[in-house]
Design a protein around this motif. Structure first.
Motif, PDB file in Angstrom:
ATOM      1  N   ALA A  76       6.441  -1.501  -3.851  1.00  0.00           N
ATOM      2  CA  ALA A  76       6.647  -1.095  -5.253  1.00  0.00           C
ATOM      3  C   ALA A  76       7.113  -3.011  -4.965  1.00  0.00           C
ATOM      4  O   ALA A  76       8.363  -3.098  -6.267  1.00  0.00           O
ATOM      5  CB  ALA A  76       6.862   0.168  -5.546  1.00  0.00           C
ATOM      6  N   ALA A  77       7.550  -3.545  -5.100  1.00  0.00           N
ATOM      7  CA  ALA A  77       7.353  -4.999  -5.924  1.00  0.00           C
ATOM      8  C   ALA A  77       6.777  -6.099  -5.724  1.00  0.00           C
ATOM      9  O   ALA A  77       6.041  -6.025  -4.474  1.00  0.00           O
ATOM     10  CB  ALA A  77       8.639  -5.115  -4.899  1.00  0.00           C
ATOM     11  N   MET A  91      10.829  -7.311 -10.468  1.00  0.00           N
ATOM     12  CA  MET A  91      11.583  -5.915 -11.069  1.00  0.00           C
ATOM     13  C   MET A  91      12.117  -4.804 -10.080  1.00  0.00           C
ATOM     14  O   MET A  91      11.336  -4.666  -8.551  1.00  0.00           O
ATOM     15  CB  MET A  91      10.664  -4.853 -12.100  1.00  0.00           C
ATOM     16  N   ASP A  92      13.085  -4.183 -10.455  1.00  0.00           N
ATOM     17  CA  ASP A  92      13.565  -3.188  -9.197  1.00  0.00           C
ATOM     18  C   ASP A  92      12.822  -1.798  -9.974  1.00  0.00           C
ATOM     19  O   ASP A  92      12.500  -1.432 -10.731  1.00  0.00           O
ATOM     20  CB  ASP A  92      15.573  -2.617  -9.339  1.00  0.00           C
ATOM     21  N   TYR A  93      12.020  -1.472  -8.760  1.00  0.00           N
ATOM     22  CA  TYR A  93      10.976  -0.077  -8.793  1.00  0.00           C
ATOM     23  C   TYR A  93      11.613   1.159  -9.608  1.00  0.00           C
ATOM     24  O   TYR A  93      10.897   2.065 -10.027  1.00  0.00           O
ATOM     25  CB  TYR A  93      10.101   0.226  -7.698  1.00  0.00           C
ATOM     26  N   GLU A  94      12.505   1.533  -9.434  1.00  0.00           N
ATOM     27  CA  GLU A  94      13.580   2.048 -10.197  1.00  0.00           C
ATOM     28  C   GLU A  94      14.106   2.409 -11.662  1.00  0.00           C
ATOM     29  O   GLU A  94      14.696   3.233 -12.311  1.00  0.00           O
ATOM     30  CB  GLU A  94      14.959   2.922  -9.707  1.00  0.00           C
ATOM     31  N   LYS A 119       0.082   8.877  -9.372  1.00  0.00           N
ATOM     32  CA  LYS A 119       1.157   8.482 -10.302  1.00  0.00           C
ATOM     33  C   LYS A 119       2.544   8.839  -9.563  1.00  0.00           C
ATOM     34  O   LYS A 119       1.911   9.499 -10.213  1.00  0.00           O
ATOM     35  CB  LYS A 119       0.385   9.457 -11.845  1.00  0.00           C
ATOM     36  N   VAL A 120       3.094   8.050  -9.380  1.00  0.00           N
ATOM     37  CA  VAL A 120       4.584   8.084  -9.099  1.00  0.00           C
ATOM     38  C   VAL A 120       5.060   7.442 -10.705  1.00  0.00           C
ATOM     39  O   VAL A 120       5.238   6.511 -11.643  1.00  0.00           O
ATOM     40  CB  VAL A 120       4.863   7.082  -8.019  1.00  0.00           C
ATOM     41  N   LEU A 124       7.521   2.517  -9.230  1.00  0.00           N
ATOM     42  CA  LEU A 124       6.217   2.877  -8.328  1.00  0.00           C
ATOM     43  C   LEU A 124       4.909   2.186  -8.226  1.00  0.00           C
ATOM     44  O   LEU A 124       4.597   2.028  -7.190  1.00  0.00           O
ATOM     45  CB  LEU A 124       6.836   3.925  -7.897  1.00  0.00           C
ATOM     46  N   ASN A 125       4.485   2.780  -8.994  1.00  0.00           N
ATOM     47  CA  ASN A 125       3.260   1.601  -9.270  1.00  0.00           C
ATOM     48  C   ASN A 125       3.267   1.289  -9.717  1.00  0.00           C
ATOM     49  O   ASN A 125       3.942  -0.158 -10.714  1.00  0.00           O
ATOM     50  CB  ASN A 125       2.125   2.248  -9.921  1.00  0.00           C
ATOM     51  N   LEU A 126       2.829  -0.645  -8.877  1.00  0.00           N
ATOM     52  CA  LEU A 126       2.772  -2.393  -8.988  1.00  0.00           C
ATOM     53  C   LEU A 126       2.002  -2.035  -9.919  1.00  0.00           C
ATOM     54  O   LEU A 126       2.538  -3.759 -11.228  1.00  0.00           O
ATOM     55  CB  LEU A 126       2.703  -2.752  -7.480  1.00  0.00           C
TER      56      LEU A 126
END
Length: 459
Positions: A76-77, A91-94, A119-120, A124-126
């Motif tokens: 996720a990055a 981007m930070d995934y959070e 879907k998260v 978290l979905n890149l």
């Protein structure tokens, strides 16, 4: 002077440089991984990680002859890169602000049957990150020549060669169709196909380090850099070549990733945060995930591992930790975690251990992973009570624990000599344990979370 493989391991919590010689750990050094607040959005502190990496290479090059470098990084990055530098921060995934585009993004997302990517939340979905950058920061997006996974960003920075790679593209990104072995319909719908560089394998050498890096670190100019791999898939590699399916690897750290090799994909359900990741050979692997390391820390309130007596005291008290103690990962991420009952301060780690074992057991059952060995690697492998509790919950499956906490880096090091010709160290069998009252406690815990889920559905 020994010939070694250096692994640059970029985790969510820490960055690490580890050196291996035929699977033997020779040296390691780590530092905290930081997130910068932005603008334009919270982002990975890539320059601090890069400076750590160069300093560590310079230090270790005094005593070891490094023949190859392999990057591995959390999922996720991804990086938008220009001709010679980042076009936009990673981007930070959070970053929850990415969800402002959800109504538009949802119209482009491929169905789960195509992507096997649920879907998260947040980034978290890149694919959602990429859409946000294109739609909300077109000034930065326009500067991009390529979009690459995070391991491949570090490989590019070392060599100048951009590459795509399946374990990164296939890690719940929405960008990959695992059953077809190709990019998903989202890539065309989003209009980003031109940004994806040629597909390379995780174990492909991309080239030698750039001359300025050789000069800065003291490494030989011919030091080879390999394409690199998503970190959970790196943890899986030793077992892919040393075990027969079916088996499950629990890669544990900030996240607990359950990778079920040889399991049908038929029972994957996006509502449970179960999905298919893609292994280094391009094959879809049934997986589940929850943020077990972070949840453990929240519940435990401190460090250390309990013994089974402490686990039995918690069971006897009836106290329960009920999901979820993170807003990301697992089937109950939308519910707020609560602790029912009273637990002594010195037994909080036992409560956290019991909780993580129960969530792991629940997810394995829902995925249909009822046979084959369970191999625990990473942080929880050092928590014997966790290993034994999971084994007691699943008595028909044997449990093994990897004896070190560098499984991700050790697996990544294999890519420099793939397939490895040296023997793979087997994980240690976990002695079976009988835990008084565990089955009844699991029944009560399951009833409690089902009740919470029903209330949340009816709210």
């Amino acid at each position: 002077m020994s010939q070694t493989v250096a692994v640059f391991d970029v985790g969510k919590t820490n960055v690490k440089l580890a050196l291996f010689d035929e699977g033997r750990l020779l040296w390691e050094k780590s530092a905290p991984n930081r997130v910068l607040p932005g603008p334009p959005y919270p982002n990975e502190d890539v320059e601090s990680a890069w400076n750590f990496f160069l300093d560590a290479l310079r230090e270790v090059a005094l005593t070891h002859q490094i023949s190859a470098i392999v990057p591995t990084a959390h999922g996720a990055a991804g990086a938008l890169i220009g001709e010679s530098k980042l076009a936009a921060p990673v981007m930070d995934y959070e970053f929850a602000g990415v969800e402002v585009i959800e109504s538009d993004y949802a119209r482009l997302r491929p169905p789960f049957s195509e992507s096997l990517s649920p879907k998260v939340p947040a980034g978290l979905n890149l694919g959602r990150q990429l859409a946000y950058q294109k739609w909300r920061r077109p000034d930065l997006f326009a500067k991009a020549r390529y979009f690459v996974g995070y391991p491949q960003y570090w490989a590019w920075r070392l060599t100048g060669v951009a590459a795509s790679e399946v374990t990164s593209l296939g890690a719940h990104t929405d960008l990959w169709a695992p059953l077809q072995g190709q990019v998903s319909s989202l890539v065309k719908a989003l209009g980003v196909h031109h940004l994806l560089p040629p597909l390379r394998r995780a174990f492909d050498p991309l080239g030698p380090i750039q001359p300025d890096i050789a000069a800065l670190t003291g490494l030989a100019p011919e030091t080879q850099v390999f394409c690199g791999i998503h970190d959970s898939n790196a943890s899986l590699l030793p077992y892919l070549i040393s075990r027969q399916a079916p088996f499950t690897v629990l890669s544990t750290g900030t996240w607990v990733i359950l990778m079920c090799v040889g399991l049908s994909l038929d029972q994957l359900d996006p509502r449970d945060d179960t999905l298919a990741n893609v292994d280094a050979l391009g094959r879809p692997i049934a997986c589940g995930r929850f943020m077990g390391g972070r949840e453990f820390a929240v519940i435990a309130g401190g460090g250390g591992n309990p013994d089974l007596d402490a686990v039995e005291r918690v069971i006897g008290s009836g106290a329960m930790a009920l999901p979820c103690f993170s807003d990301q990962g697992g089937p109950y991420a939308a519910t707020k975690g609560i602790i029912r009952g009273e637990v002594a301060a010195h037994d909080q780690t036992a409560l956290a251990t019991l909780y993580c074992a129960l969530v792991g057991d629940l997810m394995l059952t829902r995925m249909g992973a009822t046979s084959g060995d369970l191999i625990i690697e990473g942080t929880f492998a050092g928590n014997l009570a966790f290993c034994q509790t999971l084994g007691a919950l699943r008595p028909k499956q044997r449990v093994f624990a990897a004896e070190d906490v560098v499984g991700t880096a050790r697996g990544a090091a294999m890519l420099a000599h793939w397939p490895p010709s040296y023997p793979i160290t087997a994980p240690a069998p976990v002695p079976a344990a009988s835990i008084s009252g565990l089955d009844a406690y699991r029944d009560a815990w399951t009833a409690a979370i089902n009740s919470i889920a029903r209330r949340a559905t009816n709210a």
